[in-house]
Design a protein around this motif. Structure first.
Motif: not given
Length: 305
Positions: A26-37
């Motif tokens: 899924r990595g190439k078709r998704s946005a990866r969260l770097l920060y979530a709070a």
């Protein structure tokens, strides 16, 4: 309880599946969260890295909701020093705070990007769990207004989820004021129906009914005469404040909705000496217990000391 135990037992397997199978797929078709709070208990802060296939990006919005009920919030798109495209956004949660209404349970998050007329939406992947903070403050665990709790989680395939849990029922301190002849404690109810509430101050073997009045919508003030709190001996007496709402058990008046790591020290209140009765002095020390409960410690004071 059994579900929690099973969830912990399966956590290593889920982690291996996530990193070994779903993230590569899924990595190439998704946005990866770097920060979530959720830093103040009700404002969600996100930063996501867009996939290379999304570039160039002119505009981005966060999609939050279930089914056909989706709320859109603008996200700021920028490029960092390494050339990655990042999207940042902050969303106020909870209708009672003037923000987006979030249903109880899990809500999925997506990011929609556009360039010209082209649009595409990406699921948000939560790879790393939220970090633990240390210091004098920490992210609030509940909304300071409603007491609702917001947590980040993820699905089996790694999609980020925002979970809303209803408030833990309780009675929150608004203000404490010690006058010459009485103590005033203002409180508000969190996750509770007021009904016909009544209040009392309780010490070992002693109980004092306290007058209770609604001073403004949702805020109640309890009053108790200091003369009735004078210790019966030279030993200290510790008074807790209980509020009854018609439920089976009363609720201790406490201070729990804050972002302090050491509330006992930061929220410390001044000890005062009063003369509740003629020729009698008493010290009153208001404080919060390690559990956050409001407590008054009273002791006799020798006038010649």
């Amino acid at each position: 309880m059994r579900r929690a135990v099973l969830r912990r037992a399966l956590a290593p397997l889920r982690g291996r599946l996530l990193r070994g199978v779903f993230l590569p797929l899924r990595g190439k078709r998704s946005a990866r969260l770097l920060y979530a709070a959720v830093l103040d208990g009700q404002t969600m802060n996100l930063q996501a890295e867009l996939p290379a296939s999304a570039q160039p990006v002119e505009d981005a919005v966060l999609l939050l909701g279930r089914g056909r009920t989706l709320h859109e919030y603008p996200a700021r798109v920028h490029r960092d020093r390494s050339g990655r495209f990042l999207a940042d956004t902050a969303v106020l949660l909870g209708a009672e705070a003037g923000g987006v209404p979030v249903p109880t349970g899990a809500t999925r998050l997506r990011l929609r990007v556009s360039s010209g007329r082209a649009r595409r939406s990406y699921p948000l992947l939560l790879v790393e769990s939220p970090h633990t903070y240390q210091g004098t403050t920490r992210p609030m665990t509940a909304s300071p207004i409603s007491g609702d709790r917001y947590r980040f989680g993820r699905s089996l395939t790694g999609s980020a989820l925002l979970r809303r849990l209803p408030a833990v029922p309780g009675v929150e301190v608004v203000d404490v004021h010690i006058q010459h002849a009485r103590i005033d404690v203002s409180v508000r109810l969190v996750g509770l129906e007021a009904g016909e509430p009544w209040c009392e101050f309780v010490a070992s073997g002693r109980r004092i009914p306290a007058g209770l009045a609604e001073t403004e919508p949702g805020v109640w003030r309890a009053e108790v005469p200091l003369a009735e709190m004078y210790p019966v001996s030279d030993r200290r007496e510790h008074w807790d404040v209980l509020l009854h709402t018609g439920e089976r058990r009363p609720h201790r008046v406490a201070r729990l909705l804050h972002d302090l790591s050491d509330p006992q020290r930061v929220l410390a209140m001044r000890q005062v000496v009063v003369a509740p009765q003629k020729d009698r002095l008493m010290s009153v020390e208001p404080r919060y217990t390690p559990a956050g409960n409001l407590r008054f410690t009273c002791r006799r004071v020798d006038e010649t000391a």
